[in-house]
Motif scaffolding. Sequence first.
Motif, PDB file in Angstrom:
ATOM      1  N   GLY A 149       0.847  -1.187   0.000  1.00 31.08           N
ATOM      2  CA  GLY A 149       0.000   0.000   0.000  1.00 31.08           C
ATOM      3  C   GLY A 149       0.888   1.243   0.000  1.00 31.08           C
ATOM      4  O   GLY A 149       1.935   1.267   0.650  1.00 31.08           O
ATOM      5  N   PHE A 150       0.476   2.256  -0.757  1.00 30.61           N
ATOM      6  CA  PHE A 150       1.195   3.534  -0.810  1.00 30.61           C
ATOM      7  C   PHE A 150       0.182   4.654  -0.630  1.00 30.61           C
ATOM      8  O   PHE A 150      -0.986   4.500  -0.988  1.00 30.61           O
ATOM      9  CB  PHE A 150       1.899   3.696  -2.165  1.00 30.61           C
ATOM     10  CG  PHE A 150       2.971   2.659  -2.391  1.00 30.61           C
ATOM     11  CD1 PHE A 150       4.273   2.886  -1.974  1.00 30.61           C
ATOM     12  CD2 PHE A 150       2.664   1.445  -2.993  1.00 30.61           C
ATOM     13  CE1 PHE A 150       5.256   1.921  -2.163  1.00 30.61           C
ATOM     14  CE2 PHE A 150       3.630   0.470  -3.175  1.00 30.61           C
ATOM     15  CZ  PHE A 150       4.933   0.706  -2.761  1.00 30.61           C
ATOM     16  N   ILE A 151       0.674   5.753  -0.078  1.00 26.63           N
ATOM     17  CA  ILE A 151      -0.232   6.879   0.160  1.00 26.63           C
ATOM     18  C   ILE A 151       0.408   8.169  -0.325  1.00 26.63           C
ATOM     19  O   ILE A 151       1.605   8.383  -0.111  1.00 26.63           O
ATOM     20  CB  ILE A 151      -0.563   6.982   1.671  1.00 26.63           C
ATOM     21  CG1 ILE A 151      -1.399   5.774   2.097  1.00 26.63           C
ATOM     22  CG2 ILE A 151      -1.311   8.277   1.986  1.00 26.63           C
ATOM     23  CD1 ILE A 151      -1.746   5.730   3.563  1.00 26.63           C
ATOM     24  N   VAL A 152      -0.395   9.012  -0.959  1.00 30.12           N
ATOM     25  CA  VAL A 152       0.085  10.363  -1.276  1.00 30.12           C
ATOM     26  C   VAL A 152      -0.832  11.373  -0.602  1.00 30.12           C
ATOM     27  O   VAL A 152      -2.029  11.124  -0.445  1.00 30.12           O
ATOM     28  CB  VAL A 152       0.158  10.633  -2.797  1.00 30.12           C
ATOM     29  CG1 VAL A 152       1.393  10.008  -3.401  1.00 30.12           C
ATOM     30  CG2 VAL A 152      -1.087  10.163  -3.515  1.00 30.12           C
ATOM     31  N   GLY A 153      -0.228  12.489  -0.197  1.00 32.99           N
ATOM     32  CA  GLY A 153      -1.016  13.538   0.464  1.00 32.99           C
ATOM     33  C   GLY A 153      -0.517  13.837   1.875  1.00 32.99           C
ATOM     34  O   GLY A 153      -1.146  14.614   2.601  1.00 32.99           O
ATOM     35  N   PHE A 154       0.616  13.204   2.263  1.00 32.45           N
ATOM     36  CA  PHE A 154       1.176  13.519   3.587  1.00 32.45           C
ATOM     37  C   PHE A 154       1.618  14.984   3.605  1.00 32.45           C
ATOM     38  O   PHE A 154       1.864  15.584   2.545  1.00 32.45           O
ATOM     39  CB  PHE A 154       2.386  12.621   3.889  1.00 32.45           C
ATOM     40  CG  PHE A 154       2.014  11.178   4.115  1.00 32.45           C
ATOM     41  CD1 PHE A 154       1.193  10.806   5.172  1.00 32.45           C
ATOM     42  CD2 PHE A 154       2.495  10.173   3.270  1.00 32.45           C
ATOM     43  CE1 PHE A 154       0.854   9.470   5.376  1.00 32.45           C
ATOM     44  CE2 PHE A 154       2.158   8.840   3.469  1.00 32.45           C
ATOM     45  CZ  PHE A 154       1.334   8.493   4.519  1.00 32.45           C
ATOM     46  N   ASP A 155       1.780  15.519   4.809  1.00 32.09           N
ATOM     47  CA  ASP A 155       2.099  16.949   4.925  1.00 32.09           C
ATOM     48  C   ASP A 155       3.381  17.333   4.204  1.00 32.09           C
ATOM     49  O   ASP A 155       3.502  18.436   3.684  1.00 32.09           O
ATOM     50  CB  ASP A 155       2.197  17.347   6.406  1.00 32.09           C
ATOM     51  CG  ASP A 155       0.809  17.474   7.017  1.00 32.09           C
ATOM     52  OD1 ASP A 155      -0.163  17.138   6.310  1.00 32.09           O
ATOM     53  OD2 ASP A 155       0.695  17.899   8.183  1.00 32.09           O
ATOM     54  N   SER A 156       4.348  16.424   4.200  1.00 36.03           N
ATOM     55  CA  SER A 156       5.606  16.791   3.537  1.00 36.03           C
ATOM     56  C   SER A 156       5.591  16.463   2.039  1.00 36.03           C
ATOM     57  O   SER A 156       6.579  16.679   1.349  1.00 36.03           O
ATOM     58  CB  SER A 156       6.775  16.078   4.223  1.00 36.03           C
ATOM     59  OG  SER A 156       6.489  14.711   4.286  1.00 36.03           O
ATOM     60  N   ASP A 157       4.491  15.913   1.545  1.00 33.38           N
ATOM     61  CA  ASP A 157       4.421  15.585   0.113  1.00 33.38           C
ATOM     62  C   ASP A 157       4.214  16.850  -0.725  1.00 33.38           C
ATOM     63  O   ASP A 157       3.442  17.740  -0.346  1.00 33.38           O
ATOM     64  CB  ASP A 157       3.264  14.602  -0.160  1.00 33.38           C
ATOM     65  CG  ASP A 157       3.618  13.177   0.242  1.00 33.38           C
ATOM     66  OD1 ASP A 157       4.781  12.950   0.634  1.00 33.38           O
ATOM     67  OD2 ASP A 157       2.732  12.304   0.176  1.00 33.38           O
ATOM     68  N   THR A 158       4.895  16.883  -1.853  1.00 36.97           N
ATOM     69  CA  THR A 158       4.765  18.012  -2.788  1.00 36.97           C
ATOM     70  C   THR A 158       4.501  17.409  -4.172  1.00 36.97           C
ATOM     71  O   THR A 158       4.529  16.172  -4.314  1.00 36.97           O
ATOM     72  CB  THR A 158       6.085  18.814  -2.858  1.00 36.97           C
ATOM     73  OG1 THR A 158       7.080  17.957  -3.442  1.00 36.97           O
ATOM     74  CG2 THR A 158       6.530  19.296  -1.482  1.00 36.97           C
ATOM     75  N   PRO A 159       4.316  18.216  -5.187  1.00 35.36           N
ATOM     76  CA  PRO A 159       4.106  17.625  -6.526  1.00 35.36           C
ATOM     77  C   PRO A 159       5.262  16.712  -6.937  1.00 35.36           C
ATOM     78  O   PRO A 159       5.064  15.779  -7.720  1.00 35.36           O
ATOM     79  CB  PRO A 159       4.002  18.850  -7.432  1.00 35.36           C
ATOM     80  CG  PRO A 159       3.455  19.927  -6.543  1.00 35.36           C
ATOM     81  CD  PRO A 159       4.056  19.679  -5.190  1.00 35.36           C
ATOM     82  N   ALA A 160       6.454  16.924  -6.369  1.00 39.64           N
ATOM     83  CA  ALA A 160       7.596  16.074  -6.744  1.00 39.64           C
ATOM     84  C   ALA A 160       7.454  14.659  -6.170  1.00 39.64           C
ATOM     85  O   ALA A 160       8.104  13.711  -6.637  1.00 39.64           O
ATOM     86  CB  ALA A 160       8.892  16.708  -6.231  1.00 39.64           C
ATOM     87  N   THR A 161       6.590  14.501  -5.166  1.00 33.94           N
ATOM     88  CA  THR A 161       6.430  13.193  -4.518  1.00 33.94           C
ATOM     89  C   THR A 161       5.933  12.128  -5.493  1.00 33.94           C
ATOM     90  O   THR A 161       6.280  10.951  -5.377  1.00 33.94           O
ATOM     91  CB  THR A 161       5.425  13.319  -3.345  1.00 33.94           C
ATOM     92  OG1 THR A 161       5.917  14.321  -2.471  1.00 33.94           O
ATOM     93  CG2 THR A 161       5.251  12.019  -2.603  1.00 33.94           C
TER      94      THR A 161
END
Length: 588
Positions: free
Chosen positions: A279-291
């Motif tokens: 499982g993977f998640i995007v949208g964490f506070d430190s995530d940016t478009p580069a994530t």
Amino acid sequence: MRRSAPPHWEVEIVDENVESVPHSPRADIIGVCGMGVQHPRQAELLTYYRKRGYFVVAGGSYASLCPERYAALANAVIAGEAEYVWPRFCADFERGAPHALYRETGTVALADSPVPRFDLIKLDRYTTATLQFSRGCPFLCELCDIIVMFGRKPRYKTVEQVRRELDALRARNVRSVFFVDDNLIGNKAVAKELLRFLRRYQEQHGYPFDFGTEASLNMAQDRELLELFRAARFTWVFIGIESPNVEALKHTRKTQNTHEDILTSVRRIYSYGIDILAGFIVGFDSDTPATFDQQYRFIRDSGIQIAMVGLLTALPRTPLHERLRREGRLIEHAEGADNTKVGTNIVPKGMRYEEMLDGYVALYRRLFSDRSIADRVRNKLRHLRRPLYSGEYALTDKSGIVVRLLVKGILRGGWPRLFHFARSLPWLQPGKLPLAILDWIGAISMRNYADRHLVPPRPRDAAVAGKWFASFERAILRYLRDGRASVELSLPAGAAPRVKIRVTCGLDREFFRRCRPRLQHLLRSSRASLMLVVEEIEMHQLRNLQRLLRSLARHGDRISIELSDRLRDLVAVDSSTFHFVLDRPHAS
Ligand code: B12
Ligand code: SF4
């Protein structure tokens, strides 16, 4: 203490994943279970049965998390583990005084959990049966509802209980078993004991099972554990990797994933022959478009084919939900229960909300390109030298699987897909072929799912549907003129076209003859969805309606069918294939 329904109660289990729900069953109580993603359907079923006078009970993981959402839908709600509160409900029901809410406030000793009634499940319709050994997880991940529902102290069944459940499954010729624990290695010492027992069990019975489970990534740092997983024949493990971004992991308190470079952990697990789903998640506070690119590169390099990427979602009662509420970052009225949709209930910090959605969709697109699927097969097989998975099917079944994959999956993608498929196969290492085939099957079905549910509608779909509509109207003009049928097309912004056909009596064979190929064409050539409302139909036309439904079954997840009360008993609609609308307010 009695821990299941009283012995004189007759129990039937219906799983809408594999069979149709009955619309007027012979029953006093109907229990409806569901996860957050299934809440709309669960609500629809509860409302439908309740309106028909049944006593309805809600249960399952979403009712456990937020029972208040079911108060208006069900006569009774079972919130939390059911082993102790269900018998209480049964006794109250028999006395004629059931309560509206039964909430397990403590935890259940799993020694009190009965052997599941496998005899009530149509096991032959599943590829894998499930068995639960433990509940709870010692970690502290901020987003997790497991520790809210089941606590941080793992609880276990005894190996004797596991033996009884395995014996029951073996007696029913089950070959593949999924240990549905939140984290099988929550307590490593106990996990090792279980694995030693499973190794002995497999040896004694000639390795009847392939196992799989969910475990935390720190399993990679314990070689004894890995060896035991291998010896017990765990062919795969699902791991919540979430992100290759260490900052994100620390911030979400998933520190068990930061002990070493994640790629190193993944490859060590592979080296024991064990495949990884993750499982993977995007949208964490430190995530940016580069994530998104970082996630893509990691997933490609790791070779993880079944990569379930979701948008960060704040589930009720989790620490994440609480923090984002304090920070004013929860989106009001967003459903927030379905992390498989393009949308969530949180406001991200490092990018705009729309940027996050666009990046998410683009990531899925990239992951399921033919090139990326092939790259991952190769990257995995390079490190997974002696796969435990060997695809033990009879020769005829094996050839059937390969032919279906080729015809329905590979050739449909044209020459480019055939090329990538061919270059990914381990031609000189036939022992790895079954895993490569399995990966392609999984990837193509995920790609189909993503195409239908995640990728935004193509502008071309509206044009195709518009053109189709005009010719369809012409084809059934005489039925439209005298009111025997009506057809509407809507083109909602940002969603796929919707076609609604309503029919009343007076239809004939010609009507169905005209509809069938045209509807098939619409569904094949666009992402349009179809709503078919049948108000009345002559008895001698039932066969034609049934034939029409059979011909559309392939596109079932885009088709809703609504029948009048009278017709529900006459027309067989498979609700595991179509969305069989039972109660309109909740119909999606
Ligand atoms: C196995 C599993 C799956 C399997 C299901 C296979 C199958 N056919 O059974 C698979 C891999 C397919 C799966 C998929 C998904 N899953 Co899942 N899954 C689980 C898991 C690990 C175990 C569930 C289980 O079988 N438990 C064993 C049973 C005995 O226990 P239980 O479910 O807790 O039920 C108890 C009570 O709730 C009660 N009860 C249960 N049902 C009912 C019904 C009635 C009427 C009554 C009275 C009582 C009652 O009695 C039980 C005994 O105490 C849970 C984690 C967990 N621990 O719950 C996640 C979990 C249920 N899954 C979850 C999610 C998010 C998903 C996915 C959306 C993931 C994704 N993004 O794709 C998909 C959805 C698939 C779909 N569209 O249907 C979430 C749900 C969140 C929520 N609170 O709703 C969970 C809780 C994991 C998590 N925290 O992320 N999942
Ligand atoms: S490891 Fe998994 S189950 Fe355990 S707390 Fe973290 S997310 Fe929850």
